[in-house]
Design an enzyme around this catalytic site. Sequence first.
Site, short mmCIF file in Angstrom:
data_model
loop_
_atom_site.label_atom_id
_atom_site.label_comp_id
_atom_site.label_asym_id
_atom_site.label_seq_id
_atom_site.Cartn_x
_atom_site.Cartn_y
_atom_site.Cartn_z
N GLN A 59 54.74 -13.26 84.99
CA GLN A 59 55.79 -12.41 84.32
C GLN A 59 55.92 -12.65 83.11
O GLN A 59 56.92 -11.37 82.75
CB GLN A 59 57.10 -12.29 85.52
N CYS A 65 60.77 -11.92 88.63
CA CYS A 65 59.97 -13.21 89.39
C CYS A 65 60.51 -12.57 90.78
O CYS A 65 59.62 -12.61 91.92
CB CYS A 65 60.89 -14.21 89.59
N HIS A 360 65.81 -17.97 90.86
CA HIS A 360 64.92 -17.06 90.57
C HIS A 360 63.97 -17.41 92.26
O HIS A 360 64.48 -17.65 93.58
CB HIS A 360 63.64 -18.95 90.45
N ASN A 381 54.07 -19.95 92.31
CA ASN A 381 55.39 -19.25 91.39
C ASN A 381 54.43 -18.29 90.60
O ASN A 381 53.55 -17.82 90.81
CB ASN A 381 55.81 -20.37 90.06
#
Length: 439
Positions: A59, A65, A360, A381
């Site tokens: 990102q 996110c 997040h 992630n």
Amino acid sequence: MNQQLSKFKESLQKRPEHQILERTVTKNGVLASAVDYHAESKMTPVFSIDLDTGDVANQKQSGRCWMFAALNTMRHEIKNKFNVPKDFELSQNYTYFWDKLEKANYFYENVLATADLPTSDRKVAWLMETPQQDGGQWDMIVSIIQKYGVVPKSAMPETYNSSKSSEFNSTFNLKLRKDAVALRKLAAQKTTEEKLEAFKEELLDENYRMLAYSFGEPPVHFDFEYRDAEKKYHLDRNLTALDFFKKYVGWNLDDYVSIINGPTADKPYKHMYTVEMLGNVVDGRQVRHLNVNMETFRNVAIKQLQQGESVWFGCDVGKESDRQKGIMETGLYRKGELFDVDLQMSKAERLDYSQSLMTHAMVLTGVDLVDGKPTKWKVENSWGKKVGNEGFFVMSNNWMNEYCYQVVVNKKYLPAELQEVLKEDPKVLAPWDPMGSLA
């Protein structure tokens, strides 16, 4: 005060270790001095259930996110169905464009709804603090996709502003606050609804122009051209974004629901909650949360993983974690032991006293089950391959219990009694409730 300070100094001098610890902490910092090697050694990246999800996305310098995590769960589905290359991605810039446009309109509606309140009112102040931002919730990305669909990244690539959003956000929020001044003045003058709508349309026209200059204009039709993982060529012509979602993802998004664990006294389990003034698409999908205990929270995530489908989840990623090594473990840093102070708080206390909230969103892509119980989880992630294990993190089950707040699962994995609870009208929480935080 001088007498107190003398006592403090005397108390410190009585500790035989104080000079060693002073040298250690002043030289190395709190975290390096408090890190527990043994906790780190238990976080081996091996899992009994481990989904093959392809490469990790990035990102970059943006707060998308929640959007990356949602689109990642969908690209996992596309990978499984169509054997696309492991680096295939859906366009985060495309959904970003529409989210910005819709958030501006949502902001205008809230400005008008609160126009009779003074600017010192907490709701008005909350609105003006951040008219729009990069963050969001699962139900908000659903609203965008149900209205606009999705496209492959090749159809709308990243731009400078989508990957580094601070310049645009500060400029856009300046405009939205200025627009709020004008809208509140018109409302105070008892302007007709027809004239207010016409003025709002002028503002949205300006917003569209700003977004098109910054992110590029979204495609109306596009071709999807790729070679699959076996190098076979594919070409699908003249698609719309809604066509693409229906054909290549194919989910009924209404089946996917937000499950939270918010153990505060004001949110009894087995009930539905929503948050006032939280959303992006006016008349779009309402943000709705089903609050459950952690055992249920974990179990529904495990059931979905066992069926080969990854899980969107929200957490407080900065707590007790090592970003570079990709480790999230409650015993990773022994800060209380280092300073000989009690730093323990319950999960409910951390929420009630602003010590923690969801910051997040990522994706669960695996779990290690020992005797049927989870010990650690594999996390995809969206910070690129240079952190963690090629971008993947390891999260202990204890860390999940303490710092995870939301998972999104297909409602079929819920017990029958909780599927019934989904139908109830949600309790409306204040705009600043921690369960309304944006990932």
